[in-house]
Write a protein that holds these residues in place. Structure first.
Motif, PDB file in Angstrom:
ATOM      1  N   LEU A  71      -8.452  -7.170  18.617  1.00 32.29           N
ATOM      2  CA  LEU A  71      -6.831  -7.362  18.534  1.00 32.29           C
ATOM      3  C   LEU A  71      -6.308  -6.151  18.020  1.00 32.29           C
ATOM      4  O   LEU A  71      -5.321  -5.452  18.250  1.00 32.29           O
ATOM      5  N   TYR A  72      -7.026  -5.626  16.777  1.00 36.83           N
ATOM      6  CA  TYR A  72      -6.474  -4.529  16.045  1.00 36.83           C
ATOM      7  C   TYR A  72      -6.573  -2.995  16.966  1.00 36.83           C
ATOM      8  O   TYR A  72      -5.524  -2.482  17.079  1.00 36.83           O
ATOM      9  N   ILE A 105      -8.218   1.210   7.654  1.00 39.89           N
ATOM     10  CA  ILE A 105      -8.296   2.344   8.742  1.00 39.89           C
ATOM     11  C   ILE A 105      -7.058   2.227   9.558  1.00 39.89           C
ATOM     12  O   ILE A 105      -6.200   3.111  10.004  1.00 39.89           O
ATOM     13  N   VAL A 106      -6.783   0.791   9.885  1.00 41.11           N
ATOM     14  CA  VAL A 106      -5.594   0.507  10.593  1.00 41.11           C
ATOM     15  C   VAL A 106      -4.232   0.905  10.221  1.00 41.11           C
ATOM     16  O   VAL A 106      -3.407   1.668  10.955  1.00 41.11           O
ATOM     17  N   MET A 107      -4.145   0.725   8.879  1.00 46.49           N
ATOM     18  CA  MET A 107      -3.129   1.110   7.946  1.00 46.49           C
ATOM     19  C   MET A 107      -2.809   2.745   8.182  1.00 46.49           C
ATOM     20  O   MET A 107      -1.841   2.809   8.281  1.00 46.49           O
ATOM     21  N   LEU A 116      -0.770  -5.856   6.427  1.00 41.60           N
ATOM     22  CA  LEU A 116      -2.284  -5.398   6.328  1.00 41.60           C
ATOM     23  C   LEU A 116      -2.512  -5.262   4.645  1.00 41.60           C
ATOM     24  O   LEU A 116      -3.678  -5.435   4.262  1.00 41.60           O
ATOM     25  N   TRP A 117      -1.517  -4.578   4.121  1.00 32.13           N
ATOM     26  CA  TRP A 117      -1.773  -4.399   2.563  1.00 32.13           C
ATOM     27  C   TRP A 117      -1.831  -5.397   1.919  1.00 32.13           C
ATOM     28  O   TRP A 117      -2.696  -5.623   0.900  1.00 32.13           O
ATOM     29  N   GLY A 118      -0.871  -6.760   2.301  1.00 31.76           N
ATOM     30  CA  GLY A 118      -1.247  -7.726   1.524  1.00 31.76           C
ATOM     31  C   GLY A 118      -2.625  -8.703   1.699  1.00 31.76           C
ATOM     32  O   GLY A 118      -3.062  -8.906   0.888  1.00 31.76           O
ATOM     33  N   LEU A 119      -2.977  -8.291   3.034  1.00 35.80           N
ATOM     34  CA  LEU A 119      -4.449  -8.917   3.361  1.00 35.80           C
ATOM     35  C   LEU A 119      -5.551  -8.161   2.510  1.00 35.80           C
ATOM     36  O   LEU A 119      -6.368  -8.808   2.041  1.00 35.80           O
TER      37      LEU A 119
END
Lengths: 117, 84
Positions: free
Chosen positions: A8-9, B6-8, B48-51
């Motif tokens: 999903l990402y 990485i996504v961030m 995402l940073w919160g996760l």
């Protein structure tokens, strides 16, 4: 179960990338609005669903709750609405369309909900 | 390095690339479209940073940023139509 979140990402990053490329390459604001809204909305929703799965796997359900899905629902409602409002205002403010545009359904119509102009 | 980092980073590269369109955009509409695209990306980076930090308060901030983006776009639309 984590691999579902990673897929999903990946989908989200792909659609965000498509939206960014569309903003850079499209010729007029209407095309930019179309590509950015569709792609970024779908990318954000899929990344939020992946984040929800990751949150369940990491055991953070107590502090996160259903907030990622709530954020995805909020984006699903507000992002197309804002885009539609912006495109309509853009048209009635006289921003020119691309010279190779084929059709214009709003030509000659009066603005809805307004007296003058 | 977790996948969220990485996504961030990738999304941050997208947002920085969109800042080019905000700064040198030929018209005002291009700028406002780019800004309204940066805001959901910012909200996602915050979530995402919160996760990554294991703290749920960042999701509230992300929700507020998405809400402010919606209000900003609607207010700007009414402004360029002369109704504000």
């Amino acid at each position: 179960m984590d691999y579902v979140a990673y897929v999903l990402y990946g989908i989200g990053i792909f659609f965000n990338f498509a939206g960014v490329v569309g903003i850079f390459r499209m010729p007029d604001p209407y095309c930019k609005l179309q590509t950015s809204t569709k792609n970024v909305t779908l990318g954000c929703i899929s990344i939020m669903c992946g984040l929800f799965i990751r949150e369940i796997n990491l055991g953070l359900i107590a502090s996160f709750g259903v907030k990622p899905l709530l954020l995805a629902l909020f984006m699903l409602i507000t992002n197309p609405t804002a885009s539609h409002v912006l495109a309509q205002a853009c048209y009635y403010a006289g921003v020119p369309m691309w010279s190779k545009s084929v059709t214009d359904h709003l030509k000659g119509k009066k603005e809805a909900g307004s007296d003058e102009r | 390095m977790s996948p969220e980092i990485i996504v961030m980073f990738i999304l941050l590269c997208f947002a920085v690339a969109l800042l080019y369109r905000v700064i040198v955009g030929p018209e005002d509409m291009d700028r406002i479209v780019a800004i309204s695209t940066i805001s959901p990306i910012t909200a996602i980076i915050l979530a995402l940073w919160g996760l990554e930090m294991h703290r749920g308060i960042y999701l509230d901030i992300a929700l507020v940023i998405a809400l402010l983006d919606f209000i900003m776009v609607v207010a700007y639309s009414r402004y360029i139509r002369g109704e504000l």
